[in-house]
Design a protein around this motif. Structure first.
Motif, PDB file in Angstrom:
ATOM      1  N   GLY A  47      44.318  35.080  28.559  1.00  0.00           N
ATOM      2  CA  GLY A  47      44.359  33.705  27.472  1.00  0.00           C
ATOM      3  C   GLY A  47      44.199  32.381  28.181  1.00  0.00           C
ATOM      4  N   PHE A  48      44.260  31.669  27.315  1.00  0.00           N
ATOM      5  CA  PHE A  48      44.039  29.933  27.739  1.00  0.00           C
ATOM      6  C   PHE A  48      45.121  29.843  28.937  1.00  0.00           C
ATOM      7  CE2 PHE A  48      45.370  25.416  26.497  1.00  0.00           C
ATOM      8  CZ  PHE A  48      44.003  24.798  26.659  1.00  0.00           C
ATOM      9  N   HIS A 112      44.301  38.706  25.522  1.00  0.00           N
ATOM     10  CA  HIS A 112      45.758  38.245  25.256  1.00  0.00           C
ATOM     11  C   HIS A 112      45.540  36.728  24.663  1.00  0.00           C
ATOM     12  CE1 HIS A 112      49.045  35.631  27.532  1.00  0.00           C
ATOM     13  NE2 HIS A 112      49.573  36.393  26.446  1.00  0.00           N
ATOM     14  N   SER A 113      46.147  36.574  23.547  1.00  0.00           N
ATOM     15  CA  SER A 113      45.965  35.332  22.920  1.00  0.00           C
ATOM     16  C   SER A 113      44.746  34.841  22.758  1.00  0.00           C
ATOM     17  CB  SER A 113      47.016  34.316  23.777  1.00  0.00           C
ATOM     18  OG  SER A 113      47.429  33.064  22.999  1.00  0.00           O
ATOM     19  N   MET A 114      44.134  33.628  23.463  1.00  0.00           N
ATOM     20  CA  MET A 114      42.943  33.274  23.356  1.00  0.00           C
ATOM     21  C   MET A 114      41.989  34.502  23.633  1.00  0.00           C
ATOM     22  SD  MET A 114      40.700  30.110  25.163  1.00  0.00           S
ATOM     23  CE  MET A 114      39.975  31.198  26.311  1.00  0.00           C
ATOM     24  N   TYR A 117      41.358  35.818  20.423  1.00  0.00           N
ATOM     25  CA  TYR A 117      40.569  35.352  19.516  1.00  0.00           C
ATOM     26  C   TYR A 117      38.913  35.675  19.906  1.00  0.00           C
ATOM     27  CZ  TYR A 117      44.515  32.347  19.429  1.00  0.00           C
ATOM     28  OH  TYR A 117      45.807  31.684  19.316  1.00  0.00           O
ATOM     29  N   LYS A 147      48.700  22.563  13.763  1.00  0.00           N
ATOM     30  CA  LYS A 147      48.282  22.926  15.177  1.00  0.00           C
ATOM     31  C   LYS A 147      46.883  22.296  15.611  1.00  0.00           C
ATOM     32  CE  LYS A 147      48.385  25.998  18.379  1.00  0.00           C
ATOM     33  NZ  LYS A 147      49.434  26.680  19.157  1.00  0.00           N
ATOM     34  N   ARG A 151      46.021  20.211  18.985  1.00  0.00           N
ATOM     35  CA  ARG A 151      45.117  20.507  19.947  1.00  0.00           C
ATOM     36  C   ARG A 151      44.448  18.970  20.299  1.00  0.00           C
ATOM     37  NH1 ARG A 151      45.469  25.893  21.260  1.00  0.00           N
ATOM     38  NH2 ARG A 151      45.276  27.290  19.229  1.00  0.00           N
ATOM     39  N   LEU A 173      55.719  29.174  26.638  1.00  0.00           N
ATOM     40  CA  LEU A 173      54.979  30.378  26.299  1.00  0.00           C
ATOM     41  C   LEU A 173      55.999  31.235  26.509  1.00  0.00           C
ATOM     42  CD1 LEU A 173      51.576  29.761  27.760  1.00  0.00           C
ATOM     43  CD2 LEU A 173      52.144  29.242  25.507  1.00  0.00           C
ATOM     44  N   MET A 208      39.186  26.731  20.315  1.00  0.00           N
ATOM     45  CA  MET A 208      40.226  27.431  19.558  1.00  0.00           C
ATOM     46  C   MET A 208      40.677  26.815  18.192  1.00  0.00           C
ATOM     47  SD  MET A 208      43.254  28.764  22.528  1.00  0.00           S
ATOM     48  CE  MET A 208      43.320  27.215  23.395  1.00  0.00           C
ATOM     49  N   ILE A 235      54.586  30.574  19.951  1.00  0.00           N
ATOM     50  CA  ILE A 235      53.167  30.331  19.478  1.00  0.00           C
ATOM     51  C   ILE A 235      52.966  30.935  17.984  1.00  0.00           C
ATOM     52  CG2 ILE A 235      50.709  30.732  19.695  1.00  0.00           C
ATOM     53  CD1 ILE A 235      51.552  28.851  21.748  1.00  0.00           C
ATOM     54  N   HIS A 261      55.449  34.981  24.578  1.00  0.00           N
ATOM     55  CA  HIS A 261      54.099  35.025  24.303  1.00  0.00           C
ATOM     56  C   HIS A 261      53.284  35.605  25.700  1.00  0.00           C
ATOM     57  CE1 HIS A 261      50.478  33.499  22.486  1.00  0.00           C
ATOM     58  NE2 HIS A 261      49.898  32.829  23.669  1.00  0.00           N
TER      59      HIS A 261
HETATM   60  C1  MLT Z   1      47.024  31.273  24.987  1.00  0.00           C
HETATM   61  O1  MLT Z   1      47.943  31.760  25.245  1.00  0.00           O
HETATM   62  O2  MLT Z   1      45.841  31.697  25.029  1.00  0.00           O
HETATM   63  C2  MLT Z   1      46.953  30.093  23.980  1.00  0.00           C
HETATM   64  O3  MLT Z   1      48.449  29.398  24.075  1.00  0.00           O
HETATM   65  C3  MLT Z   1      46.650  30.412  22.475  1.00  0.00           C
HETATM   66  C4  MLT Z   1      46.565  29.240  21.453  1.00  0.00           C
HETATM   67  O4  MLT Z   1      47.231  28.026  22.011  1.00  0.00           O
HETATM   68  O5  MLT Z   1      46.354  29.363  20.299  1.00  0.00           O
END
Ligand code: MLT
Length: 286
Positions: A47-48, A112-114, A117, A147, A151, A173, A208, A235, A261
């Protein structure tokens, strides 16, 4: 030396380091990744503010079952930045470059998370490459307007105070009632995140923010999907997590109490069992 090295063996998913990184080129930059183990190919995306080392414990415990590739996404770990916005589609293209470099035709991908995506973008762009995929503390919904505004504020904060941004973001998180217990894990995650460049953090925050809604795509997927969610995730609310998977027989869900998270730190055994069970079912069902 090219292959990943796994040091130390333990059954509690701690104390591992997958040390050696392979690299390939994407556009003008290097993308770092590891490959370890034998069996069905499983690509793991972090993730991020993380990097591929978030999967070290899982990789060390499953190298006799799966052929695992862990990628440093653009702007993270050992991978470079291609610009000031890394869209999820561009990240997916970078991951495809890794698969091509390793001669992988098909795999399962879990993010994981990002990383989730990016997995969704990859699944949409290259469906022929996946036999299944997973969202690990992630969502198919795009950012709400609130959101997106957060950002934008974050991007401004990162330009001036990247370390402060990381120190404020990471603890949030984790499940809020477990911060004392998780102090060491939170500090380790902060230290790792501080290693990222401001450009990388900004490019990914912007990417994102721009991502599209993939909830219909998730519901209509023709391949099996794993969806792992922590019920204390700050999140993604439980309501939204459940809504996107409701009535979908192709989605295997795990909703975990006492987890935020960061399931790989907060409940590694439960989370990693969910992933390996999903993989094993895919293998059994062909
Ligand atoms: C992540 O953990 O990758 C980010 O928190 C995801 C997000 O900010 O949407």
């Amino acid at each position: 030396m090219i292959s990943a090295v796994c040091q130390g063996v333990s059954s509690n998913f701690e104390g591992f380091k997958i040390t050696t990184v392979r690299t390939t080129r994407f556009k003008r930059v290097e993308v770092g990744y590891t490959r370890h183990g034998v069996g069905e190919c499983l690509v793991l995306l972090h993730g991020f503010l993380e990097d591929s080392s978030m999967w070290d414990g899982f990789v060390a415990n499953h190298s006799d079952q799966f052929d695992m590739i862990t990628v440093d996404l653009l702007g993270h770990g050992s991978s470079g930045c291609t610009g000031y916005v890394h869209t999820m589609e561009e990240q997916a293209e970078a991951v495809l470059t890794v698969l091509k470099a390793e001669n992988i035709e098909k795999c399962v991908m879990i993010g994981h998370s990002m990383g989730g995506y990016v997995t969704l973008a990859f699944a949409e762009l290259y469906p022929e490459r996946l036999t299944g995929f997973g969202l690990f503390h992630s969502t198919a919904y795009r950012d709400s307007e609130a959101k997106k505004a957060d950002r934008e504020r974050a991007v401004n904060a990162i330009m001036d105070h990247p370390d402060m941004f990381v120190e404020l973001t990471i603890p949030r998180l984790f499940a809020s009632n477990r911060h004392d217990e998780m102090k060491a894990e939170i500090e380790a995650a902060i230290d790792l995140a501080k290693g990222h460049s401001a450009q990388g953090i900004i490019a990914n925050a912007r990417g994102m923010k721009e991502r599209k809604d993939q909830s219909e795509f998730l519901r209509k997927s023709s391949v099996p999907i794993l969806f792992v969610h922590g019920n204390e995730d700050p999140i993604l609310s439980n309501e939204l997590a459940r809504k996107q998977t409701l009535g979908c027989s192709h989605i295997t869900t795990h909703f975990m109490d006492g987890v935020g998270h960061m399931g790989h730190s907060e409940a590694p055994e439960k989370c990693f069992n969910a992933i390996s069970n999903f993989m094993n079912e895919l293998v059994v069902n062909g």
